[in-house]
Scaffold this active site. Structure first.
Site, PDB file in Angstrom:
ATOM      1  N   GLU A   1      28.640 -34.248  19.468  1.00  0.00           N
ATOM      2  CA  GLU A   1      30.076 -34.979  19.005  1.00  0.00           C
ATOM      3  C   GLU A   1      30.453 -34.836  17.683  1.00  0.00           C
ATOM      4  OE1 GLU A   1      27.535 -38.480  21.245  1.00  0.00           O
ATOM      5  OE2 GLU A   1      27.197 -36.499  20.001  1.00  0.00           O
TER       6      GLU A   1
ATOM      7  N   ASP B   1      25.363 -38.140  22.440  1.00  0.00           N
ATOM      8  CA  ASP B   1      24.340 -39.151  22.338  1.00  0.00           C
ATOM      9  C   ASP B   1      23.717 -39.921  23.636  1.00  0.00           C
ATOM     10  OD1 ASP B   1      24.552 -39.008  19.506  1.00  0.00           O
ATOM     11  OD2 ASP B   1      26.022 -40.783  19.322  1.00  0.00           O
TER      12      ASP B   1
ATOM     13  N   ASP C   1      23.550 -42.556  25.161  1.00  0.00           N
ATOM     14  CA  ASP C   1      24.051 -43.902  25.820  1.00  0.00           C
ATOM     15  C   ASP C   1      25.133 -43.658  26.842  1.00  0.00           C
ATOM     16  OD1 ASP C   1      26.033 -43.125  24.150  1.00  0.00           O
ATOM     17  OD2 ASP C   1      25.318 -44.537  22.564  1.00  0.00           O
TER      18      ASP C   1
ATOM     19  N   GLU D   1      28.261 -44.190  26.212  1.00  0.00           N
ATOM     20  CA  GLU D   1      29.435 -43.573  25.547  1.00  0.00           C
ATOM     21  C   GLU D   1      29.102 -41.926  25.591  1.00  0.00           C
ATOM     22  OE1 GLU D   1      32.460 -45.032  24.978  1.00  0.00           O
ATOM     23  OE2 GLU D   1      31.548 -46.771  25.745  1.00  0.00           O
TER      24      GLU D   1
ATOM     25  N   TYR E   1      17.562 -42.103  17.006  1.00  0.00           N
ATOM     26  CA  TYR E   1      18.918 -42.781  17.556  1.00  0.00           C
ATOM     27  C   TYR E   1      19.117 -44.019  17.190  1.00  0.00           C
ATOM     28  CZ  TYR E   1      23.256 -43.184  20.327  1.00  0.00           C
ATOM     29  OH  TYR E   1      24.662 -43.372  20.298  1.00  0.00           O
TER      30      TYR E   1
ATOM     31  N   ARG F   1      21.419 -46.698  18.058  1.00  0.00           N
ATOM     32  CA  ARG F   1      22.116 -47.330  19.011  1.00  0.00           C
ATOM     33  C   ARG F   1      21.043 -47.527  20.315  1.00  0.00           C
ATOM     34  NH1 ARG F   1      26.338 -43.828  17.548  1.00  0.00           N
ATOM     35  NH2 ARG F   1      27.912 -45.103  16.244  1.00  0.00           N
TER      36      ARG F   1
ATOM     37  N   HIS G   1      15.137 -44.961  25.868  1.00  0.00           N
ATOM     38  CA  HIS G   1      15.257 -44.888  24.643  1.00  0.00           C
ATOM     39  C   HIS G   1      14.041 -45.406  23.757  1.00  0.00           C
ATOM     40  CE1 HIS G   1      19.875 -45.307  24.538  1.00  0.00           C
ATOM     41  NE2 HIS G   1      19.504 -44.442  25.192  1.00  0.00           N
TER      42      HIS G   1
END
Length: 691
Positions: free
Chosen positions: A5, A78, A80, A82, A295, A297, A341
Site C-alpha cells: 500500500e 495488509d 485484514d 481492507e 501488524y 490492526r 493474526h
C-alpha cells in the site's frame, strides 16, 4: 512485481528482496464507490458500482505496464479485510496483463517474514473480500440515506453513520446521566491502631452487626465515633495467604489505544499513526529499514512459537530462569478474533527500547517501549504477593486492615498495568486475641460521584466491550464526531454539543433499531460470519435495508422541518429560548422570536460552560475563543465583565520589595512574562523569571 500500500512499506521490503523484484505502492485503495451518488444497485443484490479512484489512475497505468513485463505478481497489502479488498481490486485490474497473480501474507515486515511469505504464496480470500464489501455497502446505505434526511429536516452538512451515530449516542447518554445525577452523602470511618510491635496502621470500618455499614449523615457518624471511643479493639482473626498476579496478554489494537491514552494522553489517531510507522519500517543504524512491531490492526492475542521462544531466551539472559514460567503463558481468545493474526509485539525481543533511543522520536520511543514492555512481561512468571488481612472487633463494629508484601516481582519487574502503584499498608507482627491500642478515629464525609465523561481511551473500551465497530475504525469515528461539532473535547473528555444531542434524539426517535446498541453489535457478528464463510454477504445489507427503508418512509411523513435546533439558552434581549442555526461562517445562536427579536451570538463566543462559578456574580464561567486564543470569562457578559487571569502563582517575593509575590502570566501573543501579584499597585514586570 510486489505491490504493497505505502511507499514506506515498499522501501523496507525492496531492501530485503533484491534486484529480481520490483516493489511498488498502490497508495491504499485503488477502487471505491464514487462520492457523487449512492452507487449501490439495491434491486440487483446490492451490487456496488466501484470506480477507479481518480488520483490512482496514473499509478494503475504504471502497474499495468509493469505487470505485462513481470514474471509473477505478488499482492502484499495488509492482512485484514481492507487489505484483501485492495488485493482483489488490483487483481481485477491486472489479470488481463498477467494472470500469474498471487497473494502473499506477512504480519511483520522483517526479512525472514517477507521472504517466507513470497516463498509460500496463496490466493485471495474471497470471504474476507465479501465481508469488507458488506461493511462498505452497509456504511454507504446508512451514510447516504440517513444523512440527506438530516439535511432536509434539520440542516445541511450533518452526517449519520452506522457506528458513528451509535458512538455519539453513548456520549450523549452519559451526559444526560451526569445532568440527572443527584449526589448522595455517605460517611466512612477509619481507626488508627497500634499493636505491641510497630508500625501503627489504619483499619477501615467494614461491618456493623454483620452488615455493610450505611452511614448517611454527620450525626450518625458522630454517634458511632463516641461508641467506638469506649470500645476495646480486639484482633479477632489474622489471615495470611500467597497471591499470584498473572501478567496481562500482549496488546491488541483496542488495548494499545486505551493504554497509550491512559499513560501518555495519545489520541487514538496519533497512536495508530505512530504504530503504522513502527510497523512499516525504520532505519536502525547500519541495518536496512526494518519493521519494529507486528501488524497493529489485530484482535488476536496469539503469539507465534518463534517469538515466544525468543522472548523466553531474552528473559533467561537478562534476568534468570526464575522469571520464566514453567509452561508458556496462554490466554483465551474471543469469539471474533482472527487467530491467523498475532498480537502486537516487537519483531525482536532483543531489540530493546534502550537500543533504539538514537533512531526514534520521543513519541515513537514511548509507544515502542510500551509495546515491548507489555510483550516481554506477558511471557514472564507471575508476581507473588504475601497478603495479610486483620479482622478487628470493637463490640458490634468490625474493622478490616489489609497489608501486602511483594515476595517475587515476576513480570512486575518490567511492566505494571497501573499508571502508578497504590501505596500498600504494612501491618505489624501481631497475635490473634491481642487488644490493640486506639490512637485516633477518623470520620470522613463523602459524596457519591456521577459517572465520568468519556475520554478517547474509555470510549474505545466501551465500544469494544459492547462489540460496536472495530478498533481499526475508531480513530476515524472520533475525528468525524469532532469535525461535525457533535462533540467538543474539554481536558481530554468528550462533551456533546446541543447539536449532537438534538441529532441523536432525532435518530433514536425515527431510527430506533439502527441506533440500538445490540443491533449494531449483531451486525459486527454477522460480518465476522461472512469472514468465516458461514453467511452469504448479500443477506446482511438486505436485512439492514429493509429496516432502514421502513424507518425512512415513516420519518419523512412524521418529522417536520426544524427552523433552528432548540437549546436551553435564553435570549438576553427578550427572554425567549435561543436556537442554533447555521450561517455563512458556521453555527450561531439566534433568538426563536425572530423577526420580532434580532439577537444573534457566535457559537464560539458563547463558549463552553465550565464547572466553575464567577467570583463576582456567581454565574457559571465559560471557555471562549477570542482574537488571541481561548480565555475563561463570565457567562453573564455583558452584565458581568469578569475575565479569569491566565496566571500561575510562584513563591518568589516581588523584587520591588512591595510585599507581593511573582506570578507567571501569558501575554496575548502566547509568551510568558512575570509580574507582581499586587499589580497595578506595583508595576514590576519582566520577561525573564526572577530567581
Amino acid at each position: 512485481m510486489v505491490i504493497v500500500e505505502s511507499p514506506a512499506k515498499s522501501k523496507t521490503i525492496s531492501k530485503y528482496l533484491g534486484r529480481n523484484f520490483i516493489v511498488k505502492a498502490s497508495m491504499g485503495h485503488v477502487k471505491d464507490l464514487p462520492k457523487s451518488k449512492l452507487s449501490i444497485d439495491i434491486e440487483n443484490d446490492f451490487k456496488p458500482h466501484y470506480i477507479i479512484i481518480p488520483k490512482r489512475r496514473k499509478i494503475i497505468k504504471e502497474l499495468q505496464e509493469l505487470a505485462s513485463k513481470s514474471d509473477k505478481i505478488f499482492l502484499c497489502a495488509d492482512p485484514d479485510r481492507e487489505g484483501e479488498a485492495i488485493c482483489y481490486h488490483l487483481f481485477e485490474l491486472l489479470q488481463e496483463k498477467n494472470p500469474r497473480i498471487f497473494r502473499a501474507l506477512f504480519y511483520e515486515i522483517t526479512e525472514r517474514a517477507v521472504k517466507e511469505a513470497i516463498s509460500n504464496p496463496g490466493s485471495i480470500n474471497i470471504a474476507l473480500v465479501q465481508a469488507q464489501q458488506a461493511r462498505r455497502v452497509l456504511d454507504r446505505l446508512a451514510g447516504y440515506l440517513i444523512s440527506p434526511f438530516l439535511w432536509r429536516k434539520i440542516k445541511k452538512g450533518l452526517s449519520a453513520g452506522r457506528v458513528q451515530s451509535v458512538a455519539l449516542r453513548m456520549i450523549c447518554e452519559r451526559e444526560k446521566e451526569i445532568a440527572s445525577f443527584v449526589p448522595q452523602e455517605y460517611w466512612t470511618i477509619s481507626a488508627l491502631l497500634s499493636s505491641s510491635k510497630p508500625p501503627e496502621f489504619i483499619a477501615k470500618l467494614s461491618k456493623i452487626d454483620g452488615k455493610k455499614p450505611e452511614i448517611h449523615d454527620k450525626s450518625s457518624a458522630d454517634k458511632i465515633v463516641e461508641e467506638l471511643k469506649k470500645s476495646n479493639f480486639i484482633l479477632k482473626k489474622i489471615e495470611k495467604k500467597e497471591k499470584k498476579r498473572v501478567p496481562p496478554p500482549p496488546f491488541i489494537t483496542s488495548t494499545l489505544q486505551q493504554e497509550a491514552f491512559k499513560k501518555f494522553g495519545f489520541p487514538v489517531k496519533k497512536t495508530m499513526l505512530i504504530a503504522q510507522k513502527l510497523y512499516e519500517g525504520v532505519e536502525v543504524g547500519e541495518e536496512s529499514p526494518t519493521g519494529l512491531i507486528t501488524y497493529m490492526r489485530t484482535d488476536s492475542i496469539r503469539v507465534s512459537t518463534i517469538a515466544q521462544r525468543e522472548a523466553i531466551q531474552f528473559i533467561k539472559e537478562k534476568f534468570s530462569e526464575d522469571y520464566v514460567p514453567k509452561t508458556p503463558n496462554r490466554w483465551k481468545t474471543g469469539k471474533a478474533s482472527q487467530d491467523a493474526h498475532e498480537a502486537i509485539r516487537p519483531t525482536s525481543a532483543f531489540r530493546t527500547p534502550e537500543s533504539l533511543q538514537s533512531y526514534l522520536s520521543r513519541d515513537e520511543l514511548k509507544l515502542y517501549k510500551l509495546i515491548w514492555d507489555r510483550f516481554i512481561a506477558s511471557q514472564m512468571s507471575p508476581a507473588i504477593i504475601d497478603e495479610t488481612i486483620f479482622t478487628i472487633g470493637a463490640g458490634k463494629y468490625e474493622f478490616t486492615a489489609k497489608g501486602e508484601v511483594l515476595k517475587f516481582q515476576g513480570f512486575l519487574r518490567i511492566y505494571s498495568p497501573e499508571e502508578e502503584e497504590e501505596e500498600k499498608t504494612i501491618l505489624p507482627e501481631a497475635e490473634e486475641g491481642e487488644i490493640l491500642k486506639l490512637l485516633d478515629i477518623i470520620p470522613k464525609q463523602n459524596f457519591t460521584q456521577p459517572p465520568p465523561r468519556y475520554t478517547e481511551g474509555t470510549l474505545v473500551k466501551e465500544l469494544e466491550q459492547r462489540g460496536i465497530g472495530r478498533p481499526s475504525t475508531y480513530a476515524t469515528i472520533l475525528s468525524t464526531l469532532q469535525e461535525r461539532v457533535y462533540v467538543i473535547k474539554d481536558k481530554g473528555k468528550f462533551i456533546p454539543t446541543e447539536l449532537g444531542i438534538f441529532v441523536v434524539d432525532t435518530l433514536i426517535k425515527y431510527f430506533p433499531e439502527i441506533m440500538d446498541y445490540n443491533f449494531t453489535a449483531k451486525m459486527e457478528d454477522e460480518l465476522d460470519d461472512i469472514t468465516e464463510g458461514e453467511r452469504d454477504w448479500v443477506s446482511v445489507p438486505r436485512d439492514f435495508y429493509s429496516i432502514l427503508e421502513k424507518n425512512l418512509k415513516e420519518a419523512e411523513k412524521k418529522m417536520e422541518k426544524v427552523r433552528g435546533i432548540p437549546t436551553k439558552e435564553v435570549c438576553p434581549k427578550c427572554g425567549s429560548p435561543l436556537v442554533l442555526k447555521k450561517g455563512k461562517f458556521g453555527m450561531f445562536y439566534a433568538c426563536s422570536s425572530y423577526p420580532n427579536c434580532d439577537y444573534t451570538s457566535n457559537l464560539e463566543k458563547k463558549g463552553n460552560l465550565l464547572n466553575e462559578k464567577c467570583p463576582l456574580c456567581g454565574s457559571p464561567l465559560v471557555r471562549r475563543k477570542g482574537k488571541y486564543g481561548t480565555f475563561i470569562a463570565c457567562s453573564s457578559y455583558p452584565k458581568c465583565n469578569f475575565i479569569k487571569k491566565n496566571e500561575k502563582k510562584t513563591e518568589i517575593p516581588c523584587p520591588n520589595g512591595c510585599g507581593g509575590y511573582v506570578v507567571e502570566r501569558i501575554s496575548k501573543r502566547g509568551k510568558k512574562f512575570y509580574t507582581c501579584s499586587s499589580y497595578p499597585k506595583c508595576q514590576y514586570l519582566s520577561w525573564v523569571k526572577p530567581s
